[in-house]
Design a protein around this motif. Structure first.
Motif, PDB file in Angstrom:
ATOM      1  N   GLU A   1       1.449   6.830  -6.588  1.00 21.54           N
ATOM      2  CA  GLU A   1      -0.193   7.692  -7.055  1.00 21.54           C
ATOM      3  C   GLU A   1       0.533   9.322  -6.756  1.00 21.54           C
ATOM      4  N   ILE A   2       1.640   9.290  -5.607  1.00 26.06           N
ATOM      5  CA  ILE A   2       2.118  10.554  -5.219  1.00 26.06           C
ATOM      6  C   ILE A   2       3.092  11.563  -6.616  1.00 26.06           C
TER       7      ILE A   2
ATOM      8  N   ALA B   1       0.881  -1.665  -0.301  1.00 27.30           N
ATOM      9  CA  ALA B   1       0.082   0.036   0.226  1.00 27.30           C
ATOM     10  C   ALA B   1       0.698   1.467   0.269  1.00 27.30           C
ATOM     11  N   LEU B   2       1.715   1.237   0.693  1.00 26.02           N
ATOM     12  CA  LEU B   2       2.962   2.472   0.805  1.00 26.02           C
ATOM     13  C   LEU B   2       3.513   2.456  -0.606  1.00 26.02           C
ATOM     14  N   GLU B   3       3.906   1.623  -1.055  1.00 25.71           N
ATOM     15  CA  GLU B   3       4.878   1.915  -2.563  1.00 25.71           C
ATOM     16  C   GLU B   3       3.253   2.008  -3.192  1.00 25.71           C
ATOM     17  N   LYS B   4       2.267   1.512  -3.504  1.00 25.12           N
ATOM     18  CA  LYS B   4       1.202   2.070  -4.854  1.00 25.12           C
ATOM     19  C   LYS B   4       0.663   3.795  -4.031  1.00 25.12           C
ATOM     20  N   PHE B   5       1.076   3.838  -3.276  1.00 31.02           N
ATOM     21  CA  PHE B   5       0.629   5.296  -2.849  1.00 31.02           C
ATOM     22  C   PHE B   5       1.622   6.292  -3.011  1.00 31.02           C
ATOM     23  N   LYS B   6       3.175   5.831  -2.828  1.00 34.27           N
ATOM     24  CA  LYS B   6       4.894   6.609  -3.129  1.00 34.27           C
ATOM     25  C   LYS B   6       4.506   6.761  -5.022  1.00 34.27           C
TER      26      LYS B   6
ATOM     27  N   ILE C   1       5.211  15.043   0.605  1.00 31.64           N
ATOM     28  CA  ILE C   1       4.274  13.338   0.990  1.00 31.64           C
ATOM     29  C   ILE C   1       4.430  12.997   2.333  1.00 31.64           C
TER      30      ILE C   1
ATOM     31  N   GLU D   1       1.150  15.173   3.309  1.00 28.65           N
ATOM     32  CA  GLU D   1       0.730  14.095   3.170  1.00 28.65           C
ATOM     33  C   GLU D   1      -0.394  12.921   3.604  1.00 28.65           C
ATOM     34  N   LEU D   2       0.702  11.983   4.082  1.00 31.40           N
ATOM     35  CA  LEU D   2       0.467  11.737   4.903  1.00 31.40           C
ATOM     36  C   LEU D   2       0.291  11.171   6.194  1.00 31.40           C
TER      37      LEU D   2
ATOM     38  N   MET E   1      -3.807  12.687   6.140  1.00 30.96           N
ATOM     39  CA  MET E   1      -4.724  11.930   6.074  1.00 30.96           C
ATOM     40  C   MET E   1      -4.977  10.988   7.096  1.00 30.96           C
TER      41      MET E   1
END
Length: 61
Positions: free
Chosen positions: A21-22, A14-19, A42, A45-46, A49
């Motif tokens: 996206e950003i 999930a963290l890699e996917k978020f990175k 980033i 933003e985290l 969230m």
């Protein structure tokens, strides 16, 4: 790979996917190419969230 360990190892995907996206929002193809300025954004933003999720969870209780 980072030498920092995640508290929840299952969260890595999930963290890699978020990175990614950003990185895409900043127009960067590879998150490894993000400058420290982007990294700070980033992190902010985290945090934002996380705070919003905590507030939402508090309202549900």
């Amino acid at each position: 790979m980072s030498k920092n360990k995640l508290i929840v190892p299952e969260a890595r995907e999930a963290l890699e996917k978020f990175k990614m996206e950003i990185a895409n929002e900043f127009g960067v193809d590879d998150p490894r190419n993000l400058a420290s300025k982007h990294t700070g954004l980033i992190v902010r933003e985290l945090i934002k969230m996380g705070e919003e999720e905590l507030i939402d969870n508090k309202k549900i209780e």
